[in-house]
Design a protein around this motif. Sequence first.
Motif, PDB file in Angstrom:
ATOM      1  N   SER A 189      30.468  50.687  31.366  1.00 50.24           N
ATOM      2  CA  SER A 189      32.010  50.433  31.735  1.00 50.24           C
ATOM      3  C   SER A 189      32.253  51.271  32.789  1.00 50.24           C
ATOM      4  CB  SER A 189      32.604  50.552  30.324  1.00 50.24           C
ATOM      5  OG  SER A 189      33.100  51.799  29.816  1.00 50.24           O
TER       6      SER A 189
ATOM      7  N   ALA B  30      33.784  49.570  35.909  1.00 51.96           N
ATOM      8  CA  ALA B  30      35.034  48.719  35.648  1.00 51.96           C
ATOM      9  C   ALA B  30      36.172  50.000  35.470  1.00 51.96           C
ATOM     10  CB  ALA B  30      34.783  47.835  34.573  1.00 51.96           C
TER      11      ALA B  30
ATOM     12  N   SER C 140      35.000  38.254  43.856  1.00 46.93           N
ATOM     13  CA  SER C 140      34.867  39.393  42.960  1.00 46.93           C
ATOM     14  C   SER C 140      33.913  39.003  41.480  1.00 46.93           C
ATOM     15  CB  SER C 140      36.343  39.925  42.289  1.00 46.93           C
ATOM     16  OG  SER C 140      36.789  38.790  41.375  1.00 46.93           O
ATOM     17  N   ILE C 141      33.852  37.685  41.243  1.00 42.79           N
ATOM     18  CA  ILE C 141      32.852  37.034  40.086  1.00 42.79           C
ATOM     19  C   ILE C 141      31.606  37.630  40.531  1.00 42.79           C
ATOM     20  CG2 ILE C 141      31.974  35.311  39.094  1.00 42.79           C
ATOM     21  CD1 ILE C 141      34.595  35.825  37.795  1.00 42.79           C
TER      22      ILE C 141
ATOM     23  N   THR D  34      30.917  41.659  41.491  1.00 43.02           N
ATOM     24  CA  THR D  34      30.859  42.417  40.054  1.00 43.02           C
ATOM     25  C   THR D  34      29.486  42.265  39.390  1.00 43.02           C
ATOM     26  OG1 THR D  34      32.376  41.047  38.975  1.00 43.02           O
ATOM     27  CG2 THR D  34      33.200  42.742  40.017  1.00 43.02           C
ATOM     28  N   SER D  35      28.926  41.017  39.748  1.00 41.53           N
ATOM     29  CA  SER D  35      28.029  40.431  38.988  1.00 41.53           C
ATOM     30  C   SER D  35      26.324  40.942  39.699  1.00 41.53           C
ATOM     31  CB  SER D  35      27.913  38.949  38.818  1.00 41.53           C
ATOM     32  OG  SER D  35      28.992  38.513  38.125  1.00 41.53           O
TER      33      SER D  35
ATOM     34  N   SER E 266      38.025  39.389  36.281  1.00 38.18           N
ATOM     35  CA  SER E 266      37.180  40.411  35.363  1.00 38.18           C
ATOM     36  C   SER E 266      37.207  40.255  33.822  1.00 38.18           C
ATOM     37  CB  SER E 266      37.577  41.856  35.583  1.00 38.18           C
ATOM     38  OG  SER E 266      37.324  42.200  36.883  1.00 38.18           O
TER      39      SER E 266
ATOM     40  N   ALA F 201      34.144  38.718  31.453  1.00 40.63           N
ATOM     41  CA  ALA F 201      33.702  39.497  30.383  1.00 40.63           C
ATOM     42  C   ALA F 201      33.761  38.741  29.073  1.00 40.63           C
ATOM     43  CB  ALA F 201      34.641  40.777  30.324  1.00 40.63           C
TER      44      ALA F 201
END
Length: 634
Positions: free
Chosen positions: A60, A63, A252-253, A256-257, A395, A399
């Motif tokens: 984490s 994040a 952002s999907i 961040t992936s 986010s 998640a």
Amino acid sequence: MTDHDNANHAGQFGLLRQRRFSPFFWTQFAGAANDNIFKFAFTVLATYSASQWGGLDPKSAGAVIGGIFILPFVLFSATSGQLADKLEKASLIRFVKNFEIAVMLLVGAGFLWNIVWCLFAGVFLMGLHSTLFGPVKYAYLPQHLTQEELVGGNGMVEMGTFVAILLGTMIGGTLVSMGSVGPHYVAAASVGTAILGRIAAGRVPHSPATDPGLKINWNPFSETWRNLQIARSNRSVFLSVLGISWLWFFGSIFLTSFTGFAKEVLGGNEQVVTLLLAVFSIGIGTGSLLCERLSGRKIEIGLVPFGSIGMTIFAVDLWLASRAMQPTGIGGIGGFLAVAANWRVAADLFLLAMFGGFYSVPLYALIQSRCEPSHRARIIAANNILNALFMVVASIMAAVLIGAGMTLPQLFLVTAILNALVAIYIYTLVPEFLMRFLCWLLIHSAYRLQKQGLEHIPETGPAVLVCNHVSFADALIIMAASPRPIRFVMDHNIFRIPLLSFVFRTGRAIPIAPYKENPVMLERAYDEIASGLAEGDLICIFPEGRITDNGEMYPFKSGIQRIVERTPVPVVPIALSGLWGSFFSRHGGAAMTRPFRRGLFSKVGFAAAAALSPQNATPELLREEVLALRGDWR
């Protein structure tokens, strides 16, 4: 030759030689790079050496650091927007860059002596730095760029931002991996980059405040609400803000992936993560730069639907390309590139990012050009707040779905479907986007448009355009060529033609009928023309009153005199060439009955002449002007 003249000749890259753009560009480039040198280096340390650098859960850490960075956007964007409208922007930029140097000295101390609270504080303060700079960044451009430079300038800024993000990430990752001295190198690079940004900021030209008398409201919540209400007062601006925020959700999907996608789906290491980021960043930069060429150096919102279609198609194909993949331990970049299927993955990422550039740049330019200058920075601030909120929601959604057992390729598919639904919703609310897309598609698929004399169309204020009438596509060609929206006076029968009806109604065309056929509609048309001119609109009429059936121009009727006698405004003659014999003309019989009569990409011409005063705008003189413009090319 002036700076503006030089830029006009050289295109968007010519702006890099202009003081009104270049120092600002390199200032924002250095800031974006520095954000990511520091953030990525700290994230790597907090992930792989958690016990010494923060004690966060490695899963984490990214994040948490990202959330701390975004928090100032939510808390202080409303205040930063007010400051950018109230204060002279060059001085504000220099203050922000001085603040960045101070923050980086704090961060440097944290890296040198392993003071973790300095680094967490630095993340928050660099988020505040970006919050302060964001409204200035987009409010600065319309003050120093002409309308035709705005798309190219925004394209350069978007390209520069993503290249800076990429370089910053690569530099931060490379330096921090150099053993025990790595954090020391990161400290030096962060402070050095901040100093370079301040040097560039020193050359940013004077940029007057747009609302110097503004009284600052220090309550971020009430001011945020007020900014959103200001944005909502202009429907197209507000929906453009929502559209940009959606792009941040969408992007952002994927961003961040990348780490999980590279490891769990592709079987690659951190080198593959960097490669995916590079491909994505280059795609965004390429799309942003191409916008100027594809739009004809004007704000072409028809590119927005084009962009959203491509984003959906290639996100779906990314799911198709990766859904059955199993991690095979390919390791680094060499192993990744040795697998043929991975080239399709890379191509999908590049193309969906490129279409994201097509989507975003016109929206930013539209906001800058259509909102009130005195409120421009505050609307950008409201946009930044919504961007942050949309990213948080993205986010949370990711998640939840991953926690429920969804794979990353399936998450990409869900995002693609949502993108299509959001696009349909926005274009239903503002059909102008779709209408402009149809016009843009016409002149980039059926025709090659040559434009002359666009400088004769007034940049602001009312005017009447008069044109020869060759085909059913005339209005679409003029609409696509014009740097400004135009309202057309059209025969009411055309409103019954499918597709054309949608375009003209969406463009607020004015239906008209002959006196013998419908005198009430005729009078209503003249009233609406007068009202439109009083509001500063461009009105285009076809004084022949009919589409030619022999390729020659018919006499101009007297309606133009009645218009300018009631509302004296300049009259601009324009001529269309090359449309006679096309699918949309009446050459050889009824129009639109023989597809591909002239083939694809046939050449057509648009030409405008200097405006005539309303006193001299007689039907006879106007016809001579239009005929001379057209020449023998029908």
